[in-house]
Write a protein that holds these residues in place. Structure first.
Motif, mmCIF file in Angstrom:
data_model
loop_
_atom_site.group_PDB
_atom_site.id
_atom_site.type_symbol
_atom_site.label_atom_id
_atom_site.label_comp_id
_atom_site.label_asym_id
_atom_site.label_seq_id
_atom_site.Cartn_x
_atom_site.Cartn_y
_atom_site.Cartn_z
ATOM 1 N N LEU A 84 39.067 40.153 -28.407
ATOM 2 C CA LEU A 84 38.924 41.078 -29.529
ATOM 3 C C LEU A 84 39.511 40.491 -30.804
ATOM 4 O O LEU A 84 38.999 40.701 -31.898
ATOM 5 C CB LEU A 84 39.596 42.412 -29.198
ATOM 6 C CG LEU A 84 39.256 43.590 -30.108
ATOM 7 C CD1 LEU A 84 37.774 43.928 -30.023
ATOM 8 C CD2 LEU A 84 40.086 44.816 -29.729
ATOM 9 N N ILE A 122 37.094 47.510 -36.491
ATOM 10 C CA ILE A 122 37.840 46.456 -35.808
ATOM 11 C C ILE A 122 39.078 46.172 -36.641
ATOM 12 O O ILE A 122 38.971 45.873 -37.834
ATOM 13 C CB ILE A 122 36.978 45.187 -35.616
ATOM 14 C CG1 ILE A 122 37.797 44.041 -35.003
ATOM 15 C CG2 ILE A 122 36.300 44.752 -36.906
ATOM 16 C CD1 ILE A 122 38.056 44.201 -33.539
ATOM 17 N N PHE A 134 39.741 48.524 -31.473
ATOM 18 C CA PHE A 134 38.319 48.758 -31.698
ATOM 19 C C PHE A 134 38.046 50.253 -31.556
ATOM 20 O O PHE A 134 38.478 50.880 -30.590
ATOM 21 C CB PHE A 134 37.505 47.969 -30.668
ATOM 22 C CG PHE A 134 36.034 48.284 -30.661
ATOM 23 C CD1 PHE A 134 35.155 47.547 -31.430
ATOM 24 C CD2 PHE A 134 35.531 49.321 -29.888
ATOM 25 C CE1 PHE A 134 33.794 47.834 -31.422
ATOM 26 C CE2 PHE A 134 34.177 49.617 -29.873
ATOM 27 C CZ PHE A 134 33.307 48.870 -30.647
#
Length: 211
Positions: A84, A122, A134
């Motif tokens: 991520l 994000i 997220f």
């Protein structure tokens, strides 16, 4: 001898210099690998499609959520959760090149991004550690979203050339002022005051009720 002084002294020894050179080489290699991973992620929609699937029954997640319970998700999902941060950094890289700035939030900031009818935030939170998060969000006309297709294409936003030209003009004005014997301190003070006034006007601007 203080700890910092000892470290600096040790760094001057042949052994210390060798360790420092090794650390630099290792750092450069890791950064190169990370940048290649980011470049690959920003070249296709594979990771976004995984996000869609992974969050089909949830509104969002953070990359530390399964830190102590990795067995609660599959190995593939766990590895993707760890990526991520790469998505955030890839979007941040594109945004910086196009004068798109993150939206501040408590302890961090985030970007709004869309791909088709899929909208998400994000972001990063910084405290005792660094956490990336997220969230799925609805696409709304009054909110600005970065189009992931623009990132895929490496599209330069329409206002970038104009911003660059304006900034070049501003830089030239500052150089001219300095060469005309205006003290650098006066230039800095004027810029700071002008920016403070602009921020104050922006913060005090009456809010418009949207119906």
């Amino acid at each position: 001898m203080r700890a910092d002084e000892k470290i600096l002294k040790d760094m001057q020894t042949p052994e210390g210099k060798a360790k420092m050179n090794e650390w630099i080489k290792d750092y450069v290699v890791k950064e190169k690998v990370k940048n290649e991973k980011i470049k690959s992620m920003m070249s296709n929609t594979t990771y976004i499609e995984w996000l869609k699937q992974f969050t089909r029954n949830k509104d969002g997640f953070s990359d530390d959520e399964w830190l102590y319970f990795p067995e609660k998700i599959s190995e593939t999902d766990r590895k993707n959760v760890e990526k991520l941060c790469l998505l955030y950094k890839g979007i941040a890289n594109y945004s910086q090149q196009n004068y798109i700035y993150p939206i501040p939030c408590e302890f961090g900031n985030f970007y709004r991004v869309k791909l088709g009818n899929f909208g998400f935030e994000i972001g990063i939170l910084v405290g005792q550690g660094t956490v990336f998060f997220f969230n799925k969000v609805l696409l709304e006309d009054d909110k600005d979203f970065i189009d992931f297709n623009d990132i895929l294409l490496g599209k330069k936003q329409d206002n970038v050339d104009q911003i660059n030209a304006t900034l070049d003009s501003l830089a030239n004005m500052i150089i001219t002022a300095y060469e005309s014997k205006v003290p650098i301190e006066a230039i800095v003070s004027t810029l700071e005051n002008t920016i403070k006034n602009l921020i104050s006007k922006k913060e005090n601007k009456p809010k418009t009720l949207v119906r």
